[in-house]
Design a protein around this motif. Structure first.
Motif, PDB file in Angstrom:
ATOM      1  N   LEU A 128      16.845  18.480  77.097  1.00 43.46           N
ATOM      2  CA  LEU A 128      17.551  19.729  76.829  1.00 43.46           C
ATOM      3  C   LEU A 128      16.605  20.904  76.651  1.00 43.46           C
ATOM      4  N   GLU A 129      15.355  20.631  76.385  1.00 37.72           N
ATOM      5  CA  GLU A 129      14.362  21.677  76.143  1.00 37.72           C
ATOM      6  C   GLU A 129      13.146  21.432  77.024  1.00 37.72           C
ATOM      7  N   PRO A 130      12.534  22.416  77.581  1.00 32.25           N
ATOM      8  CA  PRO A 130      12.871  23.842  77.449  1.00 32.25           C
ATOM      9  C   PRO A 130      14.076  24.256  78.284  1.00 32.25           C
ATOM     10  N   ARG A 131      14.511  23.364  79.220  1.00 32.24           N
ATOM     11  CA  ARG A 131      15.721  23.602  80.009  1.00 32.24           C
ATOM     12  C   ARG A 131      16.346  22.246  80.307  1.00 32.24           C
ATOM     13  N   VAL A 132      17.583  22.244  80.736  1.00 26.84           N
ATOM     14  CA  VAL A 132      18.241  20.988  81.102  1.00 26.84           C
ATOM     15  C   VAL A 132      17.545  20.458  82.362  1.00 26.84           C
ATOM     16  N   ARG A 155      24.001  15.638  90.009  1.00 24.07           N
ATOM     17  CA  ARG A 155      24.221  17.092  89.950  1.00 24.07           C
ATOM     18  C   ARG A 155      25.436  17.421  89.090  1.00 24.07           C
ATOM     19  N   SER A 156      26.503  16.660  89.260  1.00 24.07           N
ATOM     20  CA  SER A 156      27.713  16.893  88.449  1.00 24.07           C
ATOM     21  C   SER A 156      27.426  16.658  86.971  1.00 24.07           C
ATOM     22  N   ALA A 157      26.681  15.612  86.657  1.00 25.24           N
ATOM     23  CA  ALA A 157      26.324  15.321  85.264  1.00 25.24           C
ATOM     24  C   ALA A 157      25.502  16.457  84.679  1.00 25.24           C
ATOM     25  N   GLU A 180      24.990  21.282  81.196  1.00 20.32           N
ATOM     26  CA  GLU A 180      24.771  22.730  81.120  1.00 20.32           C
ATOM     27  C   GLU A 180      26.007  23.463  80.607  1.00 20.32           C
ATOM     28  N   ARG A 181      27.190  23.041  81.043  1.00 23.30           N
ATOM     29  CA  ARG A 181      28.439  23.671  80.621  1.00 23.30           C
ATOM     30  C   ARG A 181      28.685  23.480  79.118  1.00 23.30           C
ATOM     31  N   VAL A 183      26.330  20.286  72.735  1.00 25.36           N
ATOM     32  CA  VAL A 183      25.384  19.162  72.697  1.00 25.36           C
ATOM     33  C   VAL A 183      24.271  19.450  71.695  1.00 25.36           C
ATOM     34  N   ARG A 184      23.714  20.658  71.731  1.00 27.44           N
ATOM     35  CA  ARG A 184      22.643  21.020  70.776  1.00 27.44           C
ATOM     36  C   ARG A 184      23.145  20.969  69.338  1.00 27.44           C
ATOM     37  N   HIS A 185      24.347  21.464  69.121  1.00 23.30           N
ATOM     38  CA  HIS A 185      24.931  21.427  67.773  1.00 23.30           C
ATOM     39  C   HIS A 185      25.126  19.976  67.316  1.00 23.30           C
ATOM     40  N   ALA A 186      25.607  19.123  68.210  1.00 26.99           N
ATOM     41  CA  ALA A 186      25.793  17.707  67.875  1.00 26.99           C
ATOM     42  C   ALA A 186      24.454  17.048  67.572  1.00 26.99           C
ATOM     43  N   TRP A 187      23.405  17.409  68.316  1.00 31.18           N
ATOM     44  CA  TRP A 187      22.062  16.857  68.071  1.00 31.18           C
ATOM     45  C   TRP A 187      21.620  17.218  66.651  1.00 31.18           C
ATOM     46  N   THR A 188      21.769  18.482  66.287  1.00 30.29           N
ATOM     47  CA  THR A 188      21.363  18.937  64.950  1.00 30.29           C
ATOM     48  C   THR A 188      22.159  18.231  63.866  1.00 30.29           C
ATOM     49  N   ARG A 189      23.481  18.102  64.066  1.00 28.97           N
ATOM     50  CA  ARG A 189      24.318  17.384  63.090  1.00 28.97           C
ATOM     51  C   ARG A 189      23.894  15.933  62.973  1.00 28.97           C
ATOM     52  N   HIS A 190      23.638  15.309  64.111  1.00 25.47           N
ATOM     53  CA  HIS A 190      23.348  13.873  64.126  1.00 25.47           C
ATOM     54  C   HIS A 190      21.946  13.541  63.604  1.00 25.47           C
TER      55      HIS A 190
END
Length: 79
Positions: free
Chosen positions: A38-42, A56-58, A63-64, A69-76
């Protein structure tokens, strides 16, 4: 053990509970699985069993939903 982040169509985004510290998400699909940094880019880290179209779809799904996802990472993981 894994923690589900979200489902979007045929994709299931999740984290493994005890894994490396670099921010990433796993994406399961009926045909295989991929891991995206996820960092520095997907960016695709690894994949198993997926052709280029589902990869590509994944990536578009990640990205969408990147903020969720970042918020869930921080929570988890608390970081």
């Amino acid at each position: 053990m894994s923690a589900t982040v979200l489902r979007d169509g045929p994709f299931w985004l999740f984290f493994f509970c005890r894994e490396e510290e670099r921010t990433h998400v796993h994406v399961a699909h009926p045909d295989g699985e991929a891991k995206f940094w996820l960092e520095p880019r997907v960016e695709l880290a690894t994949q198993t069993g997926l052709s280029s179209a589902p990869i590509r779809s994944a990536q578009h799904v990640v990205e969408r939903h990147i903020e969720e996802v970042r918020h869930a990472w921080t929570r988890h993981f608390g970081r």
